[in-house]
Design an enzyme around this catalytic site. Structure first.
Site, short mmCIF file in Angstrom:
data_model
loop_
_atom_site.label_atom_id
_atom_site.label_comp_id
_atom_site.label_asym_id
_atom_site.label_seq_id
_atom_site.Cartn_x
_atom_site.Cartn_y
_atom_site.Cartn_z
N ARG A 83 50.11 21.14 55.61
CA ARG A 83 49.59 21.77 56.83
C ARG A 83 49.76 23.27 56.67
O ARG A 83 50.86 23.75 56.38
CB ARG A 83 50.37 21.28 58.05
CG ARG A 83 50.30 22.17 59.27
CD ARG A 83 49.01 22.03 60.03
NE ARG A 83 48.93 22.97 61.12
CZ ARG A 83 49.29 22.67 62.38
NH1 ARG A 83 49.74 21.48 62.67
NH2 ARG A 83 49.16 23.57 63.33
N ARG A 92 43.12 22.06 60.47
CA ARG A 92 44.40 21.72 59.85
C ARG A 92 44.26 20.37 59.17
O ARG A 92 43.47 19.51 59.61
CB ARG A 92 45.53 21.68 60.87
CG ARG A 92 45.47 20.60 61.94
CD ARG A 92 44.54 20.87 63.06
NE ARG A 92 44.65 22.19 63.64
CZ ARG A 92 45.57 22.56 64.53
NH1 ARG A 92 46.50 21.73 64.90
NH2 ARG A 92 45.55 23.77 65.05
N ASP A 95 48.11 17.17 62.10
CA ASP A 95 48.84 17.71 63.25
C ASP A 95 49.48 16.52 63.96
O ASP A 95 48.80 15.51 64.20
CB ASP A 95 47.84 18.42 64.19
CG ASP A 95 48.54 19.22 65.27
OD1 ASP A 95 48.72 20.42 65.08
OD2 ASP A 95 48.92 18.62 66.28
N ASP A 97 51.78 15.58 67.38
CA ASP A 97 52.35 16.06 68.64
C ASP A 97 53.08 14.91 69.33
O ASP A 97 52.57 13.77 69.35
CB ASP A 97 51.25 16.57 69.58
CG ASP A 97 50.59 17.86 69.10
OD1 ASP A 97 51.29 18.73 68.55
OD2 ASP A 97 49.35 18.00 69.26
N1 LIG Z 1 39.36 17.16 69.17
C1 LIG Z 1 40.48 17.84 68.87
N2 LIG Z 1 40.55 19.16 69.18
C2 LIG Z 1 41.69 19.81 68.87
N3 LIG Z 1 42.04 21.13 69.06
C3 LIG Z 1 43.28 21.29 68.57
S1 LIG Z 1 44.13 22.76 68.59
N4 LIG Z 1 43.76 20.13 68.05
C4 LIG Z 1 45.04 19.92 67.38
C5 LIG Z 1 46.00 19.16 68.27
O1 LIG Z 1 46.73 20.06 69.02
C6 LIG Z 1 42.78 19.19 68.23
C7 LIG Z 1 42.68 17.80 67.92
O2 LIG Z 1 43.58 17.16 67.36
N5 LIG Z 1 41.51 17.19 68.26
#
Ligand SMILES: Nc1nc2nc(S)n(CCO)c2c(=O)[nH]1
Length: 158
Positions: A83, A92, A95, A97
């Site tokens: 990452r 990325r 990710d 969370d």
């Molecule tokens: N569809 C979508 N949009 C995102 N924007 C971010 S920042 N992220 C990263 C998660 O925080 C994402 C994601 O995982 N999926």
């Protein structure tokens, strides 16, 4: 044992393979048991919209790790899968969370649980509702950018 829900996303490289590797790293961890995995959803990017589509999943785990310990394991998996933070909110490889940890409200310098932006994110709420109906409200509108990409019938199926 503690019960936690994680959101995983990837929009760089072989997205499905990266999600599989991240889930496998969770599965291999001695202090983590994988309880359930959602289907894989292809989702329109939220935040910085000028970037590739994501693949997103949500997983349910049980763990003896503390919340901070679980965060550190998620960060280790992100590091293991190269990452890189080029642009904040940008593309990325992977990710992870933490969405929920038991029913606890956690607020530290590095960790806020439940995830503070979860309720704005259909890419989290839709896969979460698939494996944990009722745990969080599912948006009535705004889910058009979240489409099933690969159904997953069991943890072994992933
Ligand atoms: N569809 C979508 N949009 C995102 N924007 C971010 S920042 N992220 C990263 C998660 O925080 C994402 C994601 O995982 N999926």
């Amino acid at each position: 044992m503690n019960r936690a829900y994680l959101s995983l996303g990837s929009n760089m490289g072989d997205r499905l393979e990266l999600l599989k590797k991240a889930v496998h790293m969770l599965y291999e961890h001695e202090a983590i048991q994988l309880e359930d995995v959602s289907s894989v959803y292809e989702t329109e990017p939220v935040g910085l919209t000028d970037q590739p589509a994501f693949l997103n999943i949500v997983v349910e785990i049980s763990t003896s790790l503390t919340p901070v310990g679980l965060l550190q394991e998620c960060q280790q998996i992100e590091e293991n899968l190269d990452r890189v933070r080029v642009v904040r909110w940008g593309p990325r490889t992977i990710d992870l969370d933490i969405l929920f940890y038991n029913h606890e409200n956690i607020e530290t310098e590095t960790l806020t649980v439940p995830h503070p932006r979860m309720h704005e994110r259909a890419f989290v709420l839709v896969p979460l509702a698939e494996i944990a109906p009722g745990i969080a409200p599912v948006p009535v509108v705004g889910t058009e950018g979240v489409q099933i990409w690969k159904t997953v019938d069991s943890v072994e199926d992933f």
